[in-house]
Design an enzyme around this catalytic site. Structure first.
Site, PDB file in Angstrom:
ATOM      1  N   HIS A   1       0.822  -1.215   0.000  1.00 52.76           N
ATOM      2  CA  HIS A   1       0.000   0.000   0.000  1.00 52.76           C
ATOM      3  C   HIS A   1       0.856   1.265   0.000  1.00 52.76           C
ATOM      4  CE1 HIS A   1       0.037  -0.038   4.583  1.00 52.76           C
ATOM      5  NE2 HIS A   1       0.021   1.264   4.398  1.00 52.76           N
TER       6      HIS A   1
ATOM      7  N   ASP B   1       0.999  -7.645   2.286  1.00 54.46           N
ATOM      8  CA  ASP B   1       1.156  -6.211   2.032  1.00 54.46           C
ATOM      9  C   ASP B   1       2.627  -5.823   1.876  1.00 54.46           C
ATOM     10  OD1 ASP B   1       0.767  -3.513   1.783  1.00 54.46           O
ATOM     11  OD2 ASP B   1      -0.580  -3.333   3.498  1.00 54.46           O
TER      12      ASP B   1
ATOM     13  N   SER C   1       3.910   2.479   8.260  1.00 53.99           N
ATOM     14  CA  SER C   1       3.645   1.457   7.251  1.00 53.99           C
ATOM     15  C   SER C   1       4.921   1.098   6.507  1.00 53.99           C
ATOM     16  CB  SER C   1       2.615   1.949   6.243  1.00 53.99           C
ATOM     17  OG  SER C   1       1.344   1.883   6.802  1.00 53.99           O
TER      18      SER C   1
HETATM   19  N1  ARG Z   1      -4.600   0.813   7.149  1.00 49.99           N
HETATM   20  C1  ARG Z   1      -3.322   0.799   6.517  1.00 49.99           C
HETATM   21  C2  ARG Z   1      -2.498   1.993   6.932  1.00 49.99           C
HETATM   22  O1  ARG Z   1      -3.001   3.058   7.150  1.00 49.99           O
HETATM   23  C3  ARG Z   1      -3.431   0.847   5.045  1.00 49.99           C
HETATM   24  C4  ARG Z   1      -3.943  -0.387   4.464  1.00 49.99           C
HETATM   25  C5  ARG Z   1      -4.191  -0.277   3.004  1.00 49.99           C
HETATM   26  N2  ARG Z   1      -5.120  -1.310   2.630  1.00 49.99           N
HETATM   27  C6  ARG Z   1      -6.374  -1.089   2.233  1.00 49.99           C
HETATM   28  N3  ARG Z   1      -7.185  -2.086   2.109  1.00 49.99           N
HETATM   29  N4  ARG Z   1      -6.808   0.126   1.989  1.00 49.99           N
HETATM   30  O2  ARG Z   1      -1.305   1.922   6.984  1.00 49.99           O
END
Ligand code: ARG
Length: 714
Positions: free
Chosen positions: A84, A220, A649
């Site tokens: 992501h 991811d 992330s």
């Molecule tokens: N919640 C994650 C973050 O803010 C991002 C995940 C991205 N995945 C998704 N399904 N939108 O780091």
């Protein structure tokens, strides 16, 4: 020995540091955390994590693309981060014919690695405390503006002193709400290329349904490579650039994780608000976030309508849609968690205690008005917060909302310039125009803008709307559709051809009277204007908030011993830690998930839960190679109790030896109050198990040459 123990006890008493919570500065680990970390399982010294003169762990950690974290995992500059985090880049490099988002991609050789337009990584060189130096330039009589001016002047000097003639980027940042200042020295590399990515069905498995949720089954990750010139220095893209030889890269452990194993994360957490006053939390829960959620959804629905039509539109909007959706869900989770746990109420209690302390004779002159000033500010700005959030979502989701500032301003300047200057601007402007239309679908843009204007005009009430919107709403009965359609018909900004024709025959009035430019300009000006009353309240609030934090620390009423996250490098340490048993997770302990659980979620052809056939085949053959857990299952994700937030992330999760065991990629929805208050019972970090990552590269993608590049510890 006895003396040593007494010494350690003294340290522990002096710094009653609570494990797990905390985003620590690397330069403070030795003083604040080393003893505690070693007790929990760290086998490295503080010096091996952060050293100014010798290579250390920190040399393998980079900020990725400005907003995420990544780590170097080979002697040839291989960079690992989240899928992501690479999402926008992968979408940019894709086309309907070569759709890497959909199909994944693995460069067979270095020549096949793909260079995106703009992608850089930032290495951290060193940091230091400049609080005394900066604060010696200010005094209590200054207004906030005078204070800021004085501080910025000193910051400029510090930056100049440390950037070694432009070799480094130096950034001086404020901490503890302006009570401390540190500078950070960075080195940026701009030639970063895509090496490989799994398909979206793996990298974003579970989609928005599973986003911010546990149990989780997402692969991811994506892989890049940093290139440098022959001497290892940063360089613009060139075929002659070579893979960077890093000062340090992370070895990778295949040993797997167990409950209570030590785990630490280094990375760039974006923003926390652990010192935020009760009034601010209340304002967010009741005014700001509901507007954010509604505005985001309005943008998303109008993007989605068109994205579902074809792959090209989908690729163009994929990244904007995903980041909007991410915080759309996050803000709902925050509203729920902050309400459920009564976070504002418990902060208010703390502030009542503080107010008592602040009004003791010895403290009154300095702190007596702090709480009242803060509360006054929030009471005055609640409706503004709601208004601003609707407007902000308009500006974020509509490409035309803020056009006056970017392309619009450039066009105005171009029209005003003389012939020579215009010649000079032309190339860059043409590039900007191409870039702008590259990612646009006009019918979608019309719908997004009209829907956002409708929402803004009807919902951002109790605070003055932008003047142009008031007029248009009256003229059009709050329905902006036909107005927007007309504006696009007339505007020079609605097609590439018109914009390029304008470059041939520029005319200032044509820009300044352009309906889309006028609308955007009015919205932007309105967004940045406030009444004198609010201006004054804001000024007083800034001073009061700084004093609140100073007073909370002085009075020891706040236990927090680390500064809020602000996209500077931090370390957080803790353990692998389960959440209470959950029927949705079939793993034996609720601290990991398995490929079996993932395949159970699989729904053929689904938007969010589809999986590649090849992966399903390999799963059936149980072809897990060296990557299976010793208990036989194929691991996918796992939980730690580390303290992270957005921006972390892609961060490496490391064991006690500093070996890579996973990548942090998410948090759990129950703990969304975490940016304001850390709850050790609930707050978890969701990580991809590095064994799943390597399995995907090796078995699924067949990219054995990448595996050979790594240092694997068994
Ligand atoms: N919640 C994650 C973050 O803010 C991002 C995940 C991205 N995945 C998704 N399904 N939108 O780091």
């Amino acid at each position: 020995m006895k003396k040593f123990i007494v010494y350690i006890a003294a340290i522990l008493l002096a710094f009653p540091v609570k494990a797990d919570e905390g985003m620590w500065f690397l330069m403070h680990i030795k003083r604040l955390n080393q003893v505690d970390m070693q007790k929990m399982g760290l086998q490295l010294t503080a010096e091996e994590i952060y050293s100014v003169n010798n290579s250390s762990l920190k040399d393998a950690i980079v900020q990725f693309g400005g907003g995420c974290t990544a780590e170097i995992i080979s002697s040839e500059g291989l960079v690992l981060t989240n899928h992501h985090c690479g999402y926008g880049t992968i979408a940019e490099l894709s086309s309907p014919q070569h759709n890497y988002l959909k199909d994944g991609y693995w460069a067979a050789t270095k020549k096949d690695e793909l260079k995106p337009k703009n992608l850089s990584v930032r290495f951290f060189v060193r940091m230091d405390d400049v609080s005394k130096r900066i604060l010696s330039k200010v005094n209590d009589k200054m207004t906030e503006l005078e204070r800021e001016t004085a501080i910025n002047k000193e910051i400029a000097v510090i930056e100049k002193e440390n950037n070694e003639g432009g070799k480094y980027t130096v950034s001086v940042r404020s901490f503890y709400q302006g009570n401390e200042y540190y500078y950070f020295v960075y080195q940026d590399y701009k030639d970063v290329r895509l090496v490989g990515t799994p398909p979206e069905t793996v990298g974003k498995f579970g989609g928005d349904t599973d986003n911010w949720e546990w149990p989780r089954h997402t692969g991811d990750f994506a892989m890049f490579r940093v290139y440098a010139d022959k001497n290892g220095n940063p360089a613009e893209y060139s075929e002659n650039n070579v893979p960077l030889k890093p000062k340090h890269y992370l070895p990778i452990s295949l040993k797997g994780v167990q409950e209570n194993d030590f785990a630490m994360i280094l990375g760039y957490p974006g923003r926390t608000n652990r010192w935020m006053p009760a009034g601010g939390i209340e304002q967010n829960v009741k005014y700001a976030y509901p507007a954010w959620v509604e505005g985001a959804k309005t943008g998303m629905d109008n993007m989605k309508k068109y994205m579902d039509k074809n792959d090209e539109i989908r690729l163009n909007y994929a990244s904007k849609y995903a980041s909007t959706a991410n915080y759309w869900k996050n803000r709902q989770g925050m509203i729920d968690a902050l309400s459920k746990f009564g976070t504002a109420q418990s902060k208010a209690k703390q502030e009542t205690k503080f107010d008592k302390w602040a009004n003791k004779p010895a403290n009154k002159a300095k702190y007596g008005n702090v709480v009242a000033t803060i509360n006054n500010y929030y009471a005055l700005t609640n409706d503004k917060a709601k208004h601003d959030n609707y407007l902000q979502q308009l500006l974020r989701t509509s490409s035309y909302g803020a056009i006056s500032r970017g392309l619009g301003k450039q066009f105005e300047n171009y029209a005003k310039a003389d012939v020579a200057k215009r010649k000079e601007m032309e190339g860059r402007l043409n590039e900007m125009i191409d870039g702008f239309f590259d990612k646009l679908h006009i019918p979608a843009e019309k719908d997004i803008l009209a829907a956002q204007l409708n929402l803004y005009a009807t919902k951002a009430v109790n605070y003055p709307l932008a003047p142009i919107v008031i007029d248009l709403a009256k003229e059009n009965n709050n329905n902006f559709t036909s107005y927007v359609n007309n504006a696009f018909d007339l505007s020079l900004f609605s097609s590439k051809e018109r914009m390029k024709a304008f470059l041939m025959l520029p005319n200032e009035v044509l820009v300044t009277n352009d309906p889309l430019y006028l609308l955007s300009d009015n919205l932007m000006i309105h967004f940045n204007t406030k009444s004198e009353e609010i201006e004054k309240a804001q000024n007083d609030y800034s001073a009061a908030f700084r004093l609140l934090v100073e007073g909370l620390r002085e009075s020891k009423l706040a236990p927090i011993q680390y500064p809020d996250a602000n996209s500077t490098l931090r370390l957080t340490y803790g353990k692998v830690m389960a959440l209470p048993a959950d029927k949705r997770n079939d793993a034996k302990i609720n601290n990991y998930t398995t490929m079996e659980g993932m395949v159970k979620k699989y729904k053929a052809g689904d938007d969010e839960f589809d999986l590649p056939t090849r992966l399903l085949d390999l799963y059936k053959q149980k072809d897990f190679g060296q990557y299976a857990d010793k208990k036989g299952y194929m691991p996918v994700n796992f939980l730690t109790d580390n303290d992270i937030t957005g921006g972390n992330s892609g961060s490496p999760v490391l064991n006690g030896k500093g070996e890579l065991i996973g990548l942090a990629f998410d948090g759990n929805i129950e703990a969304m109050a975490g940016d304001v208050i850390f709850d050790p019972k609930l707050q978890r970090t969701i990580n991809v198990d590095i064994r799943y990552v390597l399995w995907l590269i090796d078995k699924y993608a067949g990219a054995k040459h990448i595996i050979d590049e790594l240092t694997i510890v068994k």
